[in-house]
Design a protein around this motif. Structure first.
Motif, PDB file in Angstrom:
ATOM      1  N   LEU A   1       0.827  -1.202   0.000  1.00 34.74           N
ATOM      2  CA  LEU A   1       0.000   0.000   0.000  1.00 34.74           C
ATOM      3  C   LEU A   1       0.862   1.253   0.000  1.00 34.74           C
ATOM      4  CD1 LEU A   1      -2.777   1.315   0.157  1.00 34.74           C
ATOM      5  CD2 LEU A   1      -2.681   1.084   2.653  1.00 34.74           C
ATOM      6  N   SER A   2       1.923   1.250   0.814  1.00 34.01           N
ATOM      7  CA  SER A   2       2.820   2.401   0.848  1.00 34.01           C
ATOM      8  C   SER A   2       3.534   2.576  -0.485  1.00 34.01           C
ATOM      9  CB  SER A   2       3.843   2.236   1.983  1.00 34.01           C
ATOM     10  OG  SER A   2       3.205   2.235   3.242  1.00 34.01           O
ATOM     11  N   GLY A   3       3.944   1.466  -1.087  1.00 34.43           N
ATOM     12  CA  GLY A   3       4.611   1.551  -2.383  1.00 34.43           C
ATOM     13  C   GLY A   3       3.713   2.143  -3.452  1.00 34.43           C
ATOM     14  N   GLU A   4       2.445   1.711  -3.471  1.00 37.49           N
ATOM     15  CA  GLU A   4       1.505   2.231  -4.462  1.00 37.49           C
ATOM     16  C   GLU A   4       1.200   3.705  -4.225  1.00 37.49           C
ATOM     17  OE1 GLU A   4      -0.932   2.619  -7.627  1.00 37.49           O
ATOM     18  OE2 GLU A   4       0.407   0.929  -7.153  1.00 37.49           O
ATOM     19  N   LEU A   5       0.999   4.079  -2.963  1.00 42.62           N
ATOM     20  CA  LEU A   5       0.701   5.468  -2.641  1.00 42.62           C
ATOM     21  C   LEU A   5       1.890   6.382  -2.934  1.00 42.62           C
ATOM     22  CD1 LEU A   5      -1.302   5.047   0.700  1.00 42.62           C
ATOM     23  CD2 LEU A   5      -2.195   5.753  -1.531  1.00 42.62           C
ATOM     24  N   CYS A   6       3.099   5.888  -2.679  1.00 43.26           N
ATOM     25  CA  CYS A   6       4.298   6.693  -2.967  1.00 43.26           C
ATOM     26  C   CYS A   6       4.369   7.067  -4.436  1.00 43.26           C
ATOM     27  CB  CYS A   6       5.549   5.911  -2.577  1.00 43.26           C
ATOM     28  SG  CYS A   6       5.948   5.967  -0.829  1.00 43.26           S
ATOM     29  N   VAL A   7       4.063   6.106  -5.308  1.00 39.80           N
ATOM     30  CA  VAL A   7       4.198   6.323  -6.748  1.00 39.80           C
ATOM     31  C   VAL A   7       3.009   7.097  -7.310  1.00 39.80           C
ATOM     32  CG1 VAL A   7       4.352   5.161  -8.988  1.00 39.80           C
ATOM     33  CG2 VAL A   7       5.619   4.265  -7.029  1.00 39.80           C
TER      34      VAL A   7
END
Length: 478
Positions: free
Chosen positions: A182-188
């Motif tokens: 989730l953090s990876g997707e939100l970061c991008v």
């Protein structure tokens, strides 16, 4: 007429009546377990959010202006959460004993949630602004281990104690499985700030939910049926039974028991290896092996999924090994966990940066998955030898985990200041040495029988009797 007859029958049957929906069909304890697991996941997710998003906060590949955080600053910030845990671990353990989990854990979770929500606004101000927020996040993580001991000792029947501990610790893996991708997707897609907003709001919601639903003991909960209450308290220590006084904790006896120290040493090694993977796996994949951020987030969830699966399989296998002595099983599973973890880390130091290979992911998966067997090793030894005092021993476990959490960033900072693959080769070798040494100490001094200090002499106005441990009481008839 029929309805009157049914009412009369219900009144006369008493406890024979099947639990109703009001009593959660006799499963109120499992509902409390579910809420507790989600609360544990929320506490850990705030820490994991920073562990992952720091690579987004300092990266030029995202749409946001990077925050100038050096490798040394990163290690200081990782260690700051450990300092927060170290400061609050004993305080939280004492507060749990005096006030109860219903008030203590929501307060710690609220503090962590507020710190997470403030991170996007204060992080651009630099290191001095982030450190207090990391200390606040660490306060909730410090409550996790004492909470596991508290909930399992108050809500779990003796026959379900192992399942409760396994499920509560599974909250840690659940937080990884959700937070990392989730953090990876939100970061991008939206910016790293949104990762903090989402997880901070979830923590506040779980703090309110936990306070509203949870109770410190089944006697205090309206939705626990008389039959379920009898099941929870039956054949447990006398101190768990309604109306019984809680005996004082035999601090001196506990701290002078080599078997207890063997547990604490094992947990230091476990924490040292596990925290290194949790804190630095995203950094190693992105900064050392040059893996893209979005792939880093996806691959980071595979190890905890593998660990969760192996933890369940290990628990079932442990129960099936009836031909082995309990102490031998503790040694076997603890060795598989700790030596296995270290052995799979060694090849990572020989990875090729920039190579499009899934081999490092496979080694990380095997290393983290091996740690799942610790629940059948040193963690199981806690309940076997300390019984009714498991919550206090687990509180010291949390304190030891804090030390490991604090030591790992310093260890990595000294051995891998420039994040080169050659430096990380030394890091992985050092972690393996720590895991091997602490496992040898545990295997030599570990015990599986209830300690003598679990048999307390209690004086009352009429008699003197011994509080026997659950293992020595008559087993309940099924």
């Amino acid at each position: 007429t029929d309805s009157k007859m049914l009412c009369t029958k219900s009144e006369t049957s008493g406890k024979e009546e099947k639990p109703s929906a009001h009593h959660c069909f006799g499963r109120a304890r499992h509902f409390m377990l579910l809420v507790s697991v989600m609360a544990v996941a929320a506490a850990k997710s705030n820490d994991f959010t920073f562990t992952f998003t720091i690579i987004c906060m300092t990266s030029n590949s995202t749409s946001n202006t990077p925050i100038p955080i050096t490798n040394r600053d990163r290690d200081v910030l990782f260690g700051a959460a450990g300092v927060g845990m170290l400061i609050t671990a004993v305080v939280i353990a004492l507060a749990l004993h005096r006030v109860g989990a219903r008030k203590v854990f929501p307060i710690a979770l609220t503090i962590s949630g507020v710190a997470t929500l403030l991170m996007p606004h204060l992080a651009p101000s630099g290191l001095s602004a982030i450190i207090p927020l990391r200390l606040m996040q660490g306060s909730a993580v410090a409550a996790v281990m004492p909470m596991i001991g508290f909930i399992s000792s108050h809500w779990a029947p003796l026959t379900e104690m192992g399942n409760f501990v396994t499920m509560l610790t599974a909250g840690i893996q659940i937080s990884q499985i959700v937070t990392m991708p989730l953090s990876g997707e939100l970061c991008v897609s939206a910016g790293w700030q949104w990762s903090y907003y989402v997880h901070g709001c979830f923590s506040l919601c779980m703090a309110l939910t936990f306070f509203s639903i949870f109770r410190d003991s089944p006697e205090q909960h309206d939705h626990v049926s008389p039959k379920e209450l009898a099941l929870i308290t039956k054949n447990g220590p006398a101190s768990r039974r309604k109306g019984a006084k809680r005996p004082p904790v035999p601090y001196r006896a506990i701290f002078s028991d080599p078997a207890v120290w063997a547990i604490w040493v094992a947990f230091f090694g476990n924490s040292f290896g596990y925290q290194m993977i949790l804190q630095f796996m995203p950094t190693f994949l992105n900064k050392v092996l040059l893996m893209p951020i979005e792939r880093t987030g996806f691959y980071a969830i595979l190890p905890p999924i593998a660990q969760l699966c192996l933890k369940v399989v290990g628990g079932i296998t442990n129960d099936k090994l009836t031909f082995m002595a309990e102490r031998s099983k503790l040694r076997l599973f603890n060795t598989l966990a700790m030596v296995g973890c270290g052995s799979f880390l060694i090849p990572l130091g020989f990875s090729t940066p920039g190579a499009d290979s899934l081999l490092p992911i496979a080694f990380f998966m095997c290393s983290v998955a091996s740690m799942g067997l610790i629940t059948c090793g040193s963690m199981k030894s806690v309940t076997l030898i300390s019984r009714q005092y498991s919550h206090f021993v687990m509180a010291i476990v949390q304190f030891v985990v804090c030390i490991g959490y604090l030591t790992v960033p310093l260890f990595v900072s000294i051995l891998a200041p420039t994040n080169s693959i050659y430096e990380w080769r030394l890091v992985f070798a050092g972690v393996f040495a720590v895991l091997l040494t602490t496992n040898v100490i545990f295997c030599y001094w570990c015990q599986a029988d209830p300690a003598d200090w679990t048999k307390l002499v209690v004086r009352d106005a009429e008699s003197i009797h011994v509080l026997v441990t659950p293992a020595e009481e008559t087993s309940p008839q099924n």
